[in-house]
Design an enzyme around this catalytic site. Structure first.
Site, PDB file in Angstrom:
ATOM      1  N   CYS A  59       0.822  -1.205   0.000  1.00  0.00           N
ATOM      2  CA  CYS A  59       0.000   0.000   0.000  1.00  0.00           C
ATOM      3  C   CYS A  59       0.861   1.264   0.000  1.00  0.00           C
ATOM      4  CB  CYS A  59      -0.895  -0.012   1.236  1.00  0.00           C
ATOM      5  SG  CYS A  59      -1.782   1.531   1.515  1.00  0.00           S
ATOM      6  N   TRP A  92      -7.402  -7.112   4.504  1.00  0.00           N
ATOM      7  CA  TRP A  92      -5.981  -7.402   4.733  1.00  0.00           C
ATOM      8  C   TRP A  92      -5.801  -8.509   5.771  1.00  0.00           C
ATOM      9  CZ3 TRP A  92      -2.661  -5.235   1.458  1.00  0.00           C
ATOM     10  CH2 TRP A  92      -2.942  -3.983   0.893  1.00  0.00           C
ATOM     11  N   VAL A 131      -5.243   0.274   5.799  1.00  0.00           N
ATOM     12  CA  VAL A 131      -3.960   0.539   6.431  1.00  0.00           C
ATOM     13  C   VAL A 131      -3.412   1.826   5.798  1.00  0.00           C
ATOM     14  CG1 VAL A 131      -3.366  -1.834   7.018  1.00  0.00           C
ATOM     15  CG2 VAL A 131      -2.806  -0.986   4.730  1.00  0.00           C
ATOM     16  N   GLU A 146      -5.179   7.937   8.803  1.00  0.00           N
ATOM     17  CA  GLU A 146      -4.977   8.797   7.637  1.00  0.00           C
ATOM     18  C   GLU A 146      -3.478   9.046   7.481  1.00  0.00           C
ATOM     19  OE1 GLU A 146      -4.400  10.879   4.675  1.00  0.00           O
ATOM     20  OE2 GLU A 146      -6.500  10.286   4.926  1.00  0.00           O
ATOM     21  N   SER A 147      -2.895   8.495   6.423  1.00  0.00           N
ATOM     22  CA  SER A 147      -1.430   8.515   6.288  1.00  0.00           C
ATOM     23  C   SER A 147      -0.846   9.917   6.240  1.00  0.00           C
ATOM     24  CB  SER A 147      -1.005   7.737   5.039  1.00  0.00           C
ATOM     25  OG  SER A 147      -1.440   8.386   3.853  1.00  0.00           O
TER      26      SER A 147
END
Length: 324
Positions: A59, A92, A131, A146-147
């Site tokens: 990802c 996942w 993820v 939230e990346s």
């Protein structure tokens, strides 16, 4: 072990094959749900070994957090678990369900899937089970998923606990914030998410619109990186590089073929972008060590049966990334 008595059907949240597009055939990504921060004096205090990252090497969003974690020297502060790249109907999976090389079991709760973590704290959760997940081991809950926000948390939250060499690494320096924000404003929708809008489009019109926007944005980046520029903003590595790089490193191995982003590839069509990408990969361990091409290729070609029903993973490109 994370358990949930929830018996409702959540397959539309975990099974990518049940993902719906807009009425015009375009793909719209949902916003993240958990948006807390780690900060002194807050609910989530910066502490060593309190937090855990659940990620996928496949990802791009999760890989952002892995790269910044390494750049900031947080390896001993925040532990990590990697899921299998083979995202099936339950989302996942951990290695306990799918022991793919390089995947981990969940060391905290022996969860079977990422969705177990979400449902354990929010049984009525209605979003997708994505993820990265930044998890608080103390309160046993999700801090943030939230990346773009997680990498900013990692950039500053632990500075007072880090050695000077890492505390001074600043991925979002104040003097460059306006330019970084301006670039993020169009790089995210047109490139980072643009490849997904292209690949998941279900009508010719939606696809044609999205793919055109991807390559128009890549053309802009190519111009920005002219003149042997090593970084996108100023003369230093920033979050802008990290955010774009995770998409570009996947472009030739996956997005050209699987997502039909095939007007040009990076290695032949964008010499400046290609050089910038290779410089970061070969000269910075944080980028190279957080990249697993086997996970990347397997995930996309295996996990999207609506696009690739045979689940055959292509051999090329060879090499997967060119030497400097």
């Amino acid at each position: 072990m994370v358990t949930t008595a929830n018996s409702r059907d959540v397959s539309h949240q975990s099974d990518i094959a049940k993902m719906k597009t807009e009425s015009d055939g375009s793909f719209k990504r949902l916003d993240a749900t958990f948006r807390n921060v780690i900060e002194k004096g807050g609910r989530f205090e910066p502490e060593k070994d309190r937090y855990h990252l659940y990620v996928s090497y496949a990802c791009p969003w999760a890989t952002r957090t892995l790269i910044v974690r390494k750049l900031k020297g947080l390896d001993d502060f925040i532990s990590v678990s990697v899921v299998s790249p083979r995202m099936g109907s339950n989302g996942w999976p951990f290695a306990s369900v799918d022991p793919f090389p390089g995947a981990d079991v969940d060391p905290l709760y022996n969860s079977q899937h990422i969705k177990d973590l979400y449902l354990s704290i929010a049984p009525d959760y209605s979003g997708r089970f994505t993820v990265p997940v930044l998890w608080d081991k103390k309160e046993k809950t999700i801090v943030n998923n939230e990346s773009s926000e997680i990498i900013r948390v990692l950039n500053t939250a632990f500075n007072h606990l880090l050695p000077k060499e890492y505390a001074e690494v600043d991925m979002y320096p104040e003097s460059l914030r306006p330019k970084i924000d301006e670039l993020n404003e169009w790089i995210y929708p047109n490139i980072n998410n643009g490849v997904y809008r292209t690949g998941f489009a279900t009508t010719q019109e939606a696809y044609s619109t999205a793919v055109k926007q991807v390559f128009e944005a890549l053309d802009r980046v190519e111009t920005i990186l002219a003149g042997d520029k090593k970084y996108i903003v100023g003369d230093q590595l920033t979050e802008c590089d990290v955010r774009l790089w995770v998409t570009i490193i996947r472009f030739d191995p996956v997005y050209v073929g699987h997502f039909k982003c095939n007007i040009r590839d990076i290695r032949n069509g964008y010499p400046n972008i290609n050089k910038w990408m290779k410089n970061l990969y070969w000269n910075n361990a944080a980028f190279k060590d957080c990249t697993n091409f086997e996970h990347i290729k397997t995930h996309y070609y295996w996990s999207h049966p609506s696009i690739n029903p045979t689940r055959i993973v292509p051999v090329g490109p060879i090499p997967v990334i060119q030497p400097l």
